[in-house]
Design an enzyme around this catalytic site. Structure first.
Site, PDB file in Angstrom:
ATOM      1  N   GLY A   1       0.825  -1.208   0.000  1.00  0.00           N
ATOM      2  CA  GLY A   1       0.000   0.000   0.000  1.00  0.00           C
ATOM      3  C   GLY A   1       0.856   1.254   0.000  1.00  0.00           C
TER       4      GLY A   1
ATOM      5  N   SER B   1       1.381   3.349  -2.488  1.00  0.00           N
ATOM      6  CA  SER B   1       1.068   4.282  -3.572  1.00  0.00           C
ATOM      7  C   SER B   1       0.590   5.647  -3.082  1.00  0.00           C
ATOM      8  CB  SER B   1      -0.006   3.675  -4.487  1.00  0.00           C
ATOM      9  OG  SER B   1      -1.114   3.252  -3.725  1.00  0.00           O
ATOM     10  N   ARG B   2       0.141   5.707  -1.837  1.00  0.00           N
ATOM     11  CA  ARG B   2      -0.355   7.002  -1.338  1.00  0.00           C
ATOM     12  C   ARG B   2      -0.348   6.991   0.188  1.00  0.00           C
ATOM     13  NH1 ARG B   2      -6.152   5.710  -1.070  1.00  0.00           N
ATOM     14  NH2 ARG B   2      -6.433   3.743  -2.169  1.00  0.00           N
TER      15      ARG B   2
ATOM     16  N   VAL C   1      -2.649  -7.983  -1.782  1.00  0.00           N
ATOM     17  CA  VAL C   1      -1.999  -8.676  -0.659  1.00  0.00           C
ATOM     18  C   VAL C   1      -2.884  -9.772  -0.057  1.00  0.00           C
ATOM     19  CG1 VAL C   1      -0.418  -6.800  -0.019  1.00  0.00           C
ATOM     20  CG2 VAL C   1      -2.702  -6.901   1.041  1.00  0.00           C
TER      21      VAL C   1
ATOM     22  N   ASN D   1       1.465  -2.285   5.352  1.00  0.00           N
ATOM     23  CA  ASN D   1       0.729  -1.028   5.508  1.00  0.00           C
ATOM     24  C   ASN D   1      -0.612  -1.050   4.772  1.00  0.00           C
ATOM     25  OD1 ASN D   1       0.579   2.138   5.737  1.00  0.00           O
ATOM     26  ND2 ASN D   1       0.430   1.665   3.551  1.00  0.00           N
TER      27      ASN D   1
ATOM     28  N   SER E   1      -3.576   0.050  14.258  1.00  0.00           N
ATOM     29  CA  SER E   1      -4.305   1.299  14.499  1.00  0.00           C
ATOM     30  C   SER E   1      -4.668   1.387  15.970  1.00  0.00           C
ATOM     31  CB  SER E   1      -5.594   1.317  13.668  1.00  0.00           C
ATOM     32  OG  SER E   1      -6.434   2.376  14.085  1.00  0.00           O
TER      33      SER E   1
ATOM     34  N   TYR F   1     -12.808  -3.438  11.148  1.00  0.00           N
ATOM     35  CA  TYR F   1     -11.463  -2.836  11.130  1.00  0.00           C
ATOM     36  C   TYR F   1     -10.753  -3.076  12.477  1.00  0.00           C
ATOM     37  CZ  TYR F   1      -8.103   1.039  10.303  1.00  0.00           C
ATOM     38  OH  TYR F   1      -6.988   1.813  10.131  1.00  0.00           O
TER      39      TYR F   1
ATOM     40  N   ALA G   1     -11.305  -5.465  14.614  1.00  0.00           N
ATOM     41  CA  ALA G   1     -10.971  -6.892  14.738  1.00  0.00           C
ATOM     42  C   ALA G   1      -9.702  -7.187  13.945  1.00  0.00           C
ATOM     43  CB  ALA G   1     -12.123  -7.748  14.228  1.00  0.00           C
TER      44      ALA G   1
ATOM     45  N   ILE H   1      -4.611  10.270  11.079  1.00  0.00           N
ATOM     46  CA  ILE H   1      -3.573  10.813  10.197  1.00  0.00           C
ATOM     47  C   ILE H   1      -4.260  11.359   8.948  1.00  0.00           C
ATOM     48  CG2 ILE H   1      -1.435  10.271   8.933  1.00  0.00           C
ATOM     49  CD1 ILE H   1      -1.242   9.799  12.021  1.00  0.00           C
TER      50      ILE H   1
HETATM   51  P1  NDP Z   1      -4.995   5.066   2.056  1.00  0.00           P
HETATM   52  O1  NDP Z   1      -6.421   4.681   1.865  1.00  0.00           O
HETATM   53  O2  NDP Z   1      -4.575   6.441   1.781  1.00  0.00           O
HETATM   54  O3  NDP Z   1      -4.049   4.063   1.205  1.00  0.00           O
HETATM   55  C1  NDP Z   1      -4.262   2.678   1.274  1.00  0.00           C
HETATM   56  C2  NDP Z   1      -3.177   1.960   0.519  1.00  0.00           C
HETATM   57  O4  NDP Z   1      -3.410   0.541   0.618  1.00  0.00           O
HETATM   58  C3  NDP Z   1      -3.139   2.286  -0.955  1.00  0.00           C
HETATM   59  O5  NDP Z   1      -1.795   2.301  -1.381  1.00  0.00           O
HETATM   60  C4  NDP Z   1      -3.874   1.114  -1.587  1.00  0.00           C
HETATM   61  O6  NDP Z   1      -3.492   0.858  -2.932  1.00  0.00           O
HETATM   62  C5  NDP Z   1      -3.399  -0.015  -0.678  1.00  0.00           C
HETATM   63  N1  NDP Z   1      -4.249  -1.200  -0.721  1.00  0.00           N
HETATM   64  C6  NDP Z   1      -5.557  -1.309  -0.413  1.00  0.00           C
HETATM   65  N2  NDP Z   1      -5.980  -2.564  -0.589  1.00  0.00           N
HETATM   66  C7  NDP Z   1      -4.905  -3.281  -1.018  1.00  0.00           C
HETATM   67  C8  NDP Z   1      -4.704  -4.626  -1.397  1.00  0.00           C
HETATM   68  N3  NDP Z   1      -5.695  -5.520  -1.350  1.00  0.00           N
HETATM   69  N4  NDP Z   1      -3.480  -5.007  -1.820  1.00  0.00           N
HETATM   70  C9  NDP Z   1      -2.459  -4.111  -1.886  1.00  0.00           C
HETATM   71  N5  NDP Z   1      -2.590  -2.830  -1.525  1.00  0.00           N
HETATM   72  C10 NDP Z   1      -3.808  -2.415  -1.115  1.00  0.00           C
HETATM   73  O7  NDP Z   1      -4.652   4.641   3.558  1.00  0.00           O
HETATM   74  P2  NDP Z   1      -3.741   5.334   4.695  1.00  0.00           P
HETATM   75  O8  NDP Z   1      -2.464   5.770   4.129  1.00  0.00           O
HETATM   76  O9  NDP Z   1      -4.575   6.276   5.449  1.00  0.00           O
HETATM   77  O10 NDP Z   1      -3.511   4.078   5.652  1.00  0.00           O
HETATM   78  C11 NDP Z   1      -2.405   3.207   5.543  1.00  0.00           C
HETATM   79  C12 NDP Z   1      -2.464   2.207   6.677  1.00  0.00           C
HETATM   80  O11 NDP Z   1      -2.483   2.886   7.921  1.00  0.00           O
HETATM   81  C13 NDP Z   1      -3.714   1.325   6.656  1.00  0.00           C
HETATM   82  O12 NDP Z   1      -3.386   0.012   7.074  1.00  0.00           O
HETATM   83  C14 NDP Z   1      -4.603   1.988   7.680  1.00  0.00           C
HETATM   84  O13 NDP Z   1      -5.524   1.078   8.235  1.00  0.00           O
HETATM   85  C15 NDP Z   1      -3.583   2.461   8.699  1.00  0.00           C
HETATM   86  N6  NDP Z   1      -4.056   3.547   9.541  1.00  0.00           N
HETATM   87  C16 NDP Z   1      -4.434   4.752   8.984  1.00  0.00           C
HETATM   88  C17 NDP Z   1      -4.889   5.760   9.812  1.00  0.00           C
HETATM   89  C18 NDP Z   1      -5.282   7.100   9.284  1.00  0.00           C
HETATM   90  O14 NDP Z   1      -5.759   7.916  10.076  1.00  0.00           O
HETATM   91  N7  NDP Z   1      -5.132   7.386   8.016  1.00  0.00           N
HETATM   92  C19 NDP Z   1      -4.990   5.545  11.270  1.00  0.00           C
HETATM   93  C20 NDP Z   1      -4.583   4.270  11.714  1.00  0.00           C
HETATM   94  C21 NDP Z   1      -4.127   3.315  10.879  1.00  0.00           C
HETATM   95  P3  NDP Z   1      -4.251   1.614  -4.166  1.00  0.00           P
HETATM   96  O15 NDP Z   1      -3.739   3.026  -4.149  1.00  0.00           O
HETATM   97  O16 NDP Z   1      -3.833   0.859  -5.364  1.00  0.00           O
HETATM   98  O17 NDP Z   1      -5.707   1.502  -3.857  1.00  0.00           O
END
Ligand code: NDP
Length: 242
Positions: free
Chosen positions: A8, A10-11, A60, A86, A138, A151, A153, A184
């Site tokens: 993950g 990409s962003r 993944v 991630n 998280s 989420y 769980a 975040i």
């Molecule tokens: P975003 O939604 O901004 O990015 C999610 C990333 O996960 C993207 O790169 C997406 O790829 C990738 N992704 C989603 N599904 C899959 C998959 N099946 N296989 C491979 N890659 C996948 O999320 P955040 O940056 O906000 O969050 C990142 C992590 O941090 C997550 O695990 C989230 O639960 C955790 N987190 C975030 C918080 C927040 O406040 N933002 C707080 C606590 C935890 P694509 O771009 O191709 O869709």
């Protein structure tokens, strides 16, 4: 310095982690589910920092796809030294109204996806007798959060997996830790209604949401030589929320 896989990447938080680990001198694999152009842009930023970096698209939660991707990484770049699990999604809803598919999808991607990657990469790291795994969980997995039973769980499950993997892989010199972010600023939290976001800020001691780079620093620490005796831990990075 070694090869770091950031799922993950990409962003959001994953992209910041990829950049930060590249700054530390690691070669980077930027994984994504669908936005390969964004992943490629992150990989290009990493290359500009002087390391090797590749963008790769795979789901993944698909064990066979993870196996194929890891074989390709090993062949083209080498054995991974760092794995950052991630990748994650949200499918929020109150428990009594939640659809079975909503629950299953979040468990499949957030929890099983991390298992797939830890199992396969862990086996390679064991043979290499070195490695660092950092799982992005998280605060929701520690404290619970209304509307996120699926989420929470998955994220609580990741903490259990982190502690178990730390015990299983420690003898080979591999550390396994988790980082638990609070709120975040990313696309994930942009979707949350403004009134809920404002209410959340009042609960945070520092009075603001965190930046992806503030999570990336914690990950870089746990993956660095500053953290060689830390394993099985969950580092909360939430600005004083819980
Ligand atoms: P975003 O939604 O901004 O990015 C999610 C990333 O996960 C993207 O790169 C997406 O790829 C990738 N992704 C989603 N599904 C899959 C998959 N099946 N296989 C491979 N890659 C996948 O999320 P955040 O940056 O906000 O969050 C990142 C992590 O941090 C997550 O695990 C989230 O639960 C955790 N987190 C975030 C918080 C927040 O406040 N933002 C707080 C606590 C935890 P694509 O771009 O191709 O869709």
């Amino acid at each position: 310095m070694g090869i770091a896989i950031v799922t993950g990447g990409s962003r959001g938080i994953g992209a910041a982690i990829a950049r930060r680990l590249a700054q530390a001198g690691h070669d980077i694999v930027v994984n994504c589910a669908s936005s390969i152009d964004k992943a490629e842009a992150v990989a290009a930023e990493c290359r500009a920092l002087g390391v090797r970096a590749a963008a790769m698209q795979w789901d993944v939660s698909d064990h066979a796809a993870c196996e194929k991707a890891l074989a390709e990484i090993k062949e083209k770049m080498g054995v991974p030294y760092i794995l950052v699990n991630n990748a994650g999604i949200t499918r929020d809803g109150l428990m009594v109204r939640m659809k079975e598919a909503q629950f299953d999808e979040v468990i499949r991607i957030n929890l099983k996806g991390a298992f797939n990657m830890m199992q396969l990469t862990g086996a390679m790291m064991m043979r290499a007798k070195q490695g660092r795994i950092v799982n992005i969980t998280s605060v929701s997995g520690l404290a619970g959060n209304a509307g996120q039973v699926n989420y929470c769980a998955a994220k609580a499950g990741m903490i259990g997996m982190t502690k178990t993997a730390a015990k299983e892989l420690g003898a080979r010199g591999i550390t396994v830790n988790a980082v638990a972010p609070g709120w975040i600023d990313t696309e994930m939290t942009e979707k949350v209604p403004e009134d809920i976001r404002e209410g959340a800020k009042k609960q945070i001691a520092l009075g603001r949401f965190g930046k992806p780079e503030e999570i990336a620093s914690a990950v870089a620490f746990l993956a660095s030589d500053e953290a060689t005796f830390i394993t099985g831990q969950t580092l909360v990075v939430d600005g004083g929320l819980i």
